[in-house]
Design an enzyme around this catalytic site. Structure first.
Site, mmCIF file in Angstrom:
data_model
loop_
_atom_site.group_PDB
_atom_site.id
_atom_site.type_symbol
_atom_site.label_atom_id
_atom_site.label_comp_id
_atom_site.label_asym_id
_atom_site.label_seq_id
_atom_site.Cartn_x
_atom_site.Cartn_y
_atom_site.Cartn_z
ATOM 1 N N THR A 1 41.336 42.863 35.198
ATOM 2 C CA THR A 1 41.397 41.881 36.276
ATOM 3 C C THR A 1 40.027 41.864 36.936
ATOM 4 O O THR A 1 39.594 42.859 37.518
ATOM 5 C CB THR A 1 42.483 42.231 37.296
ATOM 6 O OG1 THR A 1 43.755 42.231 36.635
ATOM 7 C CG2 THR A 1 42.504 41.219 38.435
ATOM 8 N N LYS B 1 40.818 46.123 45.037
ATOM 9 C CA LYS B 1 39.768 45.370 44.339
ATOM 10 C C LYS B 1 40.243 43.951 44.031
ATOM 11 O O LYS B 1 39.519 42.974 44.275
ATOM 12 C CB LYS B 1 39.374 46.104 43.059
ATOM 13 C CG LYS B 1 38.402 45.379 42.147
ATOM 14 C CD LYS B 1 39.088 44.660 40.974
ATOM 15 C CE LYS B 1 39.765 45.639 40.035
ATOM 16 N NZ LYS B 1 40.385 44.935 38.865
ATOM 17 N N LYS C 1 45.566 35.246 37.311
ATOM 18 C CA LYS C 1 45.869 36.609 37.768
ATOM 19 C C LYS C 1 45.727 36.724 39.280
ATOM 20 O O LYS C 1 46.473 37.464 39.930
ATOM 21 C CB LYS C 1 44.953 37.620 37.068
ATOM 22 C CG LYS C 1 45.255 39.083 37.425
ATOM 23 C CD LYS C 1 46.663 39.507 37.025
ATOM 24 C CE LYS C 1 46.986 40.934 37.488
ATOM 25 N NZ LYS C 1 46.289 41.962 36.707
#
Length: 292
Positions: free
Chosen positions: A97, A240, A172
């Site tokens: 990701t 993150k 995502k």
């Protein structure tokens, strides 16, 4: 037909994903910063390589699933990275990701060398990786996607090409935004149940099968109920991801106050030393807030 695959990143997710490909009969060349984490794959027949460059030289289709965008950039675009050592005709698939703009940059750099590239982040956590039930969201060219679709199908149950380079990462982000909101609901719901002296598993049995049902309550809620805060997906990596989503939203002049709030709770989790816990570790933060 057996393919020569490369796999860089054999952590909580990557190890299981690569293992499915090995068991399906594909020849695998693997690298991880900590070799010990690749022991099961080596025992299963994968070939250890000493660097991403060595993987790129030996494999035709190279998968990466590492930690942060900086890791992606170094692994793929670094002078000793994958792209610098990949011949024309090979394919690079980043399943980390990461940032949509970085996926676009990799695609452009790869195209200059006649190397295919896809961004293909996944959702489903450690359970999805182990059970080969991941959702895989892909960005890139359809002709490249079609060449590797059979490999994706070994690792996941819902594989979709979402658009051009970067589209997988954008999808995502949609996924992580939804999970962020869902997780705060899961935690507050179960804290309420705990404070009311209810049996958490019994509560999940009921609400998990009704309108409030979700993957998070039925899977991560069960882990909370059993005080299992081991990582299926690390808090540090979720922070993150939320940071990427918030940066993208800012760029698009899009306000996402719910995501910003949940992000602050998870930053608090990091400050409390919970960064190595699974995302269900958010429960511990709100427990402390409520002196439970």
């Amino acid at each position: 037909m057996s393919k020569k695959i490369g796999w860089i990143g054999t952590g909580v997710m990557g190890s299981s994903m690569c293992m499915h490909l090995v068991k399906a009969g594909h020849e695998a060349f693997i690298y991880n910063r900590t070799k010990a984490k690749a022991a099961d794959l080596i025992e299963a027949g994968a070939t250890w390589c000493d660097s991403p460059a060595a993987v790129a030289k030996k494999a035709d289709i190279i998968f990466t699933i590492v930690g942060y965008p900086t890791d992606v950039e170094q692994t793929i675009l670094g002078s000793e990275g994958v792209l610098a050592n990949a011949d024309a005709g090979k394919i690079i698939i980043d399943m980390t990701t990461s940032e949509p703009a970085l996926a676009e940059l990799i695609h452009a750099a790869a195209a200059d060398k006649n190397v295919g590239s896809l961004d293909a982040p996944v959702s489903g956590g450690d359970l999805g990786a182990r059970n080969a039930t991941l959702a895989i969201m892909v960005g890139g060219e359809e002709k490249v996607f079609n060449k590797v679709k059979d490999l994706f199908d070994i690792m996941g149950q819902n594989v979709q090409l979402m658009g051009k380079a970067g589209a997988g990462q954008h999808t995502k982000m949609c996924n992580q935004i939804l999970i962020a909101g869902t997780m705060i609901g899961v935690v507050e719901s179960l804290l309420y149940a705990q404070k009311a002296n209810m049996n958490l598993d019994e509560v999940i049995d009921v609400i998990g099968s009704g309108a409030a049902g979700s993957w998070s309550i039925n899977n991560l809620g069960r882990r909370i109920a059993s005080s299992d805060f081991n990582p299926g997906f690390f808090i540090k990596h979720f922070v993150k991801d939320m940071g990427i989503a918030l940066d993208e939203a800012k760029r698009m002049k899009l306000a996402l106050p719910g995501l910003a709030l949940v992000n602050q709770f998870y930053i608090a989790a990091m400050a409390m030393g919970y960064e190595e816990l699974g995302t269900q570790g958010l429960y511990k933060v709100l427990e402390k807030m409520n002196a439970i």
